[in-house]
Design a protein around this motif. Structure first.
Motif, PDB file in Angstrom:
ATOM      1  N   ILE A   1    -103.467  26.589 144.719  1.00 29.59           N
ATOM      2  CA  ILE A   1    -102.853  25.397 145.300  1.00 29.59           C
ATOM      3  C   ILE A   1    -103.524  25.058 146.632  1.00 29.59           C
ATOM      4  CG2 ILE A   1    -100.730  24.480 146.340  1.00 29.59           C
ATOM      5  CD1 ILE A   1     -99.183  26.070 144.171  1.00 29.59           C
ATOM      6  N   ASP A   2    -103.766  26.072 147.456  1.00 30.96           N
ATOM      7  CA  ASP A   2    -104.392  25.840 148.753  1.00 30.96           C
ATOM      8  C   ASP A   2    -105.811  25.295 148.605  1.00 30.96           C
ATOM      9  OD1 ASP A   2    -104.312  26.002 151.675  1.00 30.96           O
ATOM     10  OD2 ASP A   2    -105.869  27.525 151.406  1.00 30.96           O
ATOM     11  N   VAL A   3    -106.558  25.829 147.650  1.00 29.62           N
ATOM     12  CA  VAL A   3    -107.918  25.327 147.416  1.00 29.62           C
ATOM     13  C   VAL A   3    -107.871  23.875 146.954  1.00 29.62           C
ATOM     14  CG1 VAL A   3    -109.986  25.582 145.976  1.00 29.62           C
ATOM     15  CG2 VAL A   3    -108.929  27.601 147.002  1.00 29.62           C
ATOM     16  N   LEU A   4    -106.967  23.546 146.061  1.00 24.67           N
ATOM     17  CA  LEU A   4    -106.831  22.166 145.598  1.00 24.67           C
ATOM     18  C   LEU A   4    -106.430  21.231 146.741  1.00 24.67           C
ATOM     19  CD1 LEU A   4    -106.882  20.162 143.258  1.00 24.67           C
ATOM     20  CD2 LEU A   4    -104.500  20.737 142.817  1.00 24.67           C
TER      21      LEU A   4
ATOM     22  N   ILE B   1    -117.154  20.215 150.862  1.00 21.67           N
ATOM     23  CA  ILE B   1    -116.955  20.988 152.090  1.00 21.67           C
ATOM     24  C   ILE B   1    -115.570  21.628 152.078  1.00 21.67           C
ATOM     25  CG2 ILE B   1    -116.680  20.807 154.601  1.00 21.67           C
ATOM     26  CD1 ILE B   1    -118.886  18.604 154.495  1.00 21.67           C
ATOM     27  N   GLY B   2    -114.548  20.870 151.665  1.00 20.38           N
ATOM     28  CA  GLY B   2    -113.197  21.409 151.562  1.00 20.38           C
ATOM     29  C   GLY B   2    -113.112  22.583 150.593  1.00 20.38           C
ATOM     30  N   LEU B   3    -113.800  22.473 149.474  1.00 19.07           N
ATOM     31  CA  LEU B   3    -113.811  23.553 148.482  1.00 19.07           C
ATOM     32  C   LEU B   3    -114.374  24.836 149.078  1.00 19.07           C
ATOM     33  CD1 LEU B   3    -113.668  24.709 145.541  1.00 19.07           C
ATOM     34  CD2 LEU B   3    -115.989  23.816 145.263  1.00 19.07           C
TER      35      LEU B   3
ATOM     36  N   ASN C   1    -101.869  36.240 145.933  1.00 12.58           N
ATOM     37  CA  ASN C   1    -101.027  35.363 145.136  1.00 12.58           C
ATOM     38  C   ASN C   1    -101.962  34.277 144.597  1.00 12.58           C
ATOM     39  OD1 ASN C   1     -99.375  33.234 144.237  1.00 12.58           O
ATOM     40  ND2 ASN C   1     -97.713  33.889 145.589  1.00 12.58           N
ATOM     41  N   TYR C   2    -102.402  34.448 143.369  1.00 10.90           N
ATOM     42  CA  TYR C   2    -103.406  33.542 142.797  1.00 10.90           C
ATOM     43  C   TYR C   2    -102.917  32.095 142.722  1.00 10.90           C
ATOM     44  CZ  TYR C   2    -106.155  37.637 141.597  1.00 10.90           C
ATOM     45  OH  TYR C   2    -106.897  38.778 141.674  1.00 10.90           O
TER      46      TYR C   2
ATOM     47  N   PHE D   1     -95.511  20.439 149.386  1.00  9.04           N
ATOM     48  CA  PHE D   1     -95.536  21.854 149.008  1.00  9.04           C
ATOM     49  C   PHE D   1     -94.784  22.706 150.022  1.00  9.04           C
ATOM     50  CE2 PHE D   1     -99.171  19.959 146.877  1.00  9.04           C
ATOM     51  CZ  PHE D   1     -99.019  20.458 145.597  1.00  9.04           C
ATOM     52  N   LYS D   2     -93.673  22.184 150.489  1.00 14.84           N
ATOM     53  CA  LYS D   2     -92.865  22.856 151.503  1.00 14.84           C
ATOM     54  C   LYS D   2     -92.336  24.203 151.003  1.00 14.84           C
ATOM     55  CE  LYS D   2     -89.786  21.083 154.808  1.00 14.84           C
ATOM     56  NZ  LYS D   2     -88.769  20.099 155.142  1.00 14.84           N
ATOM     57  N   GLU D   3     -92.007  24.295 149.726  1.00 14.49           N
ATOM     58  CA  GLU D   3     -91.475  25.551 149.178  1.00 14.49           C
ATOM     59  C   GLU D   3     -92.560  26.612 149.054  1.00 14.49           C
ATOM     60  OE1 GLU D   3     -91.014  22.525 147.373  1.00 14.49           O
ATOM     61  OE2 GLU D   3     -89.206  22.188 148.529  1.00 14.49           O
TER      62      GLU D   3
END
Length: 127
Positions: free
Chosen positions: A103-106, A78-80, A97-98, A29-31
């Motif tokens: 993406i970050d949560v996933l 825990i990650g969630l 930015n939803y 997810f570099k972009e």
């Protein structure tokens, strides 16, 4: 609490966190999450180690998690929750930015699952 499990699990969990974070944020997810010139790799590593020790403490002291599948489930949960908390605070003072948040949560769920599995394996091997 087994201090040996806590320390070894924390180190392994931190290293797994660092490597998976590099894979997700640095390659896949570099972009979405571009690097900048102010990145401090030492602080990123220390943050990964802190999170590894946090999960190792929970797994060793409170939950006695020794099976990888249980580690995956607990780590994902825990990650969630840590990711949701962090993202809510982060976006509280900036334009939201939803898509990036989702993406970050996933990614955090997957990272947590990987870290949890690694720590559970360590806890299962070291008695």
């Amino acid at each position: 609490m087994n201090v040996k499990n806590f320390i070894v699990g924390g180190i392994v969990g931190g290293i797994v966190n660092f490597l998976l974070g590099w894979l997700f944020y640095g390659i896949l997810f570099k972009e979405v999450y571009p690097q900048n010139e102010h990145m401090n790799l030492t602080f990123i590593f220390l943050g990964c180690m802190t999170y590894g020790f946090f999960m190792s403490f929970i797994f060793t002291k409170w939950a006695a998690i020794t099976r990888p599948i249980t580690g995956i489930k607990a780590g994902a949960i825990i990650g969630l929750f840590t990711s949701l908390s962090m993202n809510f605070f982060m976006y509280s003072n900036m334009a939201i930015n939803y898509q990036n948040m989702a993406i970050d949560v996933l990614i955090s769920i997957l990272l947590g699952a990987g870290i949890g599995a690694a720590i559970a394996v360590v806890n299962g091997k070291i008695k």
